[in-house]
Design an enzyme around this catalytic site. Structure first.
Site, mmCIF file in Angstrom:
data_model
loop_
_atom_site.group_PDB
_atom_site.id
_atom_site.type_symbol
_atom_site.label_atom_id
_atom_site.label_comp_id
_atom_site.label_asym_id
_atom_site.label_seq_id
_atom_site.Cartn_x
_atom_site.Cartn_y
_atom_site.Cartn_z
ATOM 1 N N LYS A 87 -3.337 -2.410 8.139
ATOM 2 C CA LYS A 87 -3.309 -3.867 8.183
ATOM 3 C C LYS A 87 -2.425 -4.416 7.071
ATOM 4 C CE LYS A 87 -5.299 -5.861 11.620
ATOM 5 N NZ LYS A 87 -4.423 -6.406 12.645
ATOM 6 N N ASP A 108 0.879 -1.173 0.000
ATOM 7 C CA ASP A 108 0.000 0.000 0.000
ATOM 8 C C ASP A 108 0.909 1.212 0.000
ATOM 9 O OD1 ASP A 108 -1.633 2.140 0.533
ATOM 10 O OD2 ASP A 108 -2.630 1.238 2.261
ATOM 11 N N TYR A 121 0.920 1.552 14.586
ATOM 12 C CA TYR A 121 -0.101 1.194 13.611
ATOM 13 C C TYR A 121 0.174 1.883 12.278
ATOM 14 C CZ TYR A 121 -4.378 0.626 11.075
ATOM 15 O OH TYR A 121 -5.264 0.318 10.082
#
Length: 370
Positions: A230, A13, A227
């Site tokens: 995902k 990503d 974080y």
């Protein structure tokens, strides 16, 4: 003697359009332009699921090859520059290192690779997910390679009746173990039923030792210490002639299961089987999606793809996903929709705990009545 062909699927990503929902066409074109000029490749296909770019590559250089991984890294870096120019969201978020260091593993992108000597016919399915983690493949891979209610070939195909071996990784302790199915099924389920920690990395044909499946098991949060989204894993599965039939592989997704991820990587939701066209998650940045592209390998050439979930036979699975999503969303910030606290350590939870630590009273030490 036939040559050995390596199929590498590498994803990252590196900028969402819009938000976390999709990939801008300019990024896909940039990736195609770079790969088309590479003498390292036999063939390639560039696609996406949600906001992840997926590079499907064939070559003769083997698994974990530095030149192939460098090519993928350079492609993602170049696409990141385009993403920054377009001010796409989270540009370069999966590229955790400042520079390539010989192997793309540990730098953010997910990698699944297999080496094969092509059979007379070599069909493969490439699975690609968005808004979930590597353990999302555990239940489907179990169904495909160990459950006769899903894969009738385990019962009636003499070439499959002996079963398969599963390589399971402990993603926290960085260990692996091999389970043999059907003998070790009950022991294996103890571990793979906890997909946040244990993930099926590879599956092998028990009789001949050939690779049957390979998945990416990179955990972005563990690598980054914070974080960063995902992991959005990928998986390669060989089909037919001693391996599960194409239909048996796809059947594993006809009954949606809950996976971790969805909004901010912090919620459980159903894994929805969709076409590439419908792979951009929008509702609460979800629900999580899975795309299946089918190819025939022919001297390393990728004949395809066939968009396998672009089929009304999966309409009921998608409808059930929407029903499950309605119920899970109704729970809002409560478990089991929100992930358990031990899965929330890379969100705001540590900050909240730190802020409130002095307001917690130890009841074992307190002399006041409670």
């Amino acid at each position: 003697m036939d040559k050995t062909v390596t199929l590498s699927v590498i994803k990252a990503d590196i900028g969402g359009f819009v938000g976390h929902s999709g990939v801008h066409p300019e990024l896909l074109e940039k990736a195609k332009g770079i790969l088309s000029g590479s003498p390292l490749l036999i063939d390639f296909h560039v696609t996406h699921v949600g906001d992840d770019i997926n590079l499907i590559l064939t070559h003769e250089l083997g698994r974990n090859n530095g030149e192939i991984h460098q090519l993928a890294w350079d492609t993602f870096v170049a696409c990141t520059e385009v993403a920054k120019k377009l001010k796409l969201y989270g540009a370069g978020q999966d590229l955790l290192g400042d520079a390539f260091s010989g192997n793309i593993k540990g730098l953010g992108p997910g990698v699944a690779e297999i080496e094969v000597v092509e059979r007379k016919s070599e069909p493969v399915i490439v699975l690609m997910a968005d808004k979930t983690e590597p353990g999302a493949w555990n239940l489907p891979l179990y169904r495909i390679f160990a459950d006769p209610f899903n894969t009738i070939g385990l019962v009636i195909d003499p070439n499959m009746h002996g079963g398969f071996n599963f390589e399971v990784r402990d993603l926290i302790a960085h260990k692996k173990i091999i389970f043999s199915a059907p003998e070790d099924i009950y022991d294996m389920l103890v571990f793979i039923g906890a997909p946040g920690r244990y993930a099926i990395k590879r599956v092998f044909h028990k009789a001949n030792g050939q690779i049957a499946a390979s998945s990416s098991t990179q955990r972005l949060n563990l690598m980054a210490g914070r974080y960063v989204g995902k992991d959005d894993p990928v998986c390669i599965i060989r089909c037919q002639s001693g391996f599960p039939a194409v239909g048996e592989v796809l059947e594993a997704f006809a009954r949606p299961h809950l996976v971790s991820g969805w909004m901010r990587g912090s919620h459980s939701g159903p894994l929805m089987p969709v076409s590439v066209t419908n792979s951009c998650p929008t509702r609460f940045d979800g629900p999580p999606r899975v795309v299946a592209l089918g190819f025939q390998l022919a001297q390393g050439k990728l004949i395809g793809p066939q968009d396998m979930f672009d089929d009304p036979a999966f309409d009921r699975a998608r409808a059930l996903c929407n029903e499950i999503a309605d119920y899970m969303r109704s729970l809002g910030p409560f478990e089991p929709h929100r992930l358990p606290l031990d899965e929330m350590e890379y969100t705001t939870m540590p900050l909240v705990m730190s802020k409130l630590k002095d307001r917690f009273i130890d009841l074992r030490l307190s002399k006041t009545k409670s």
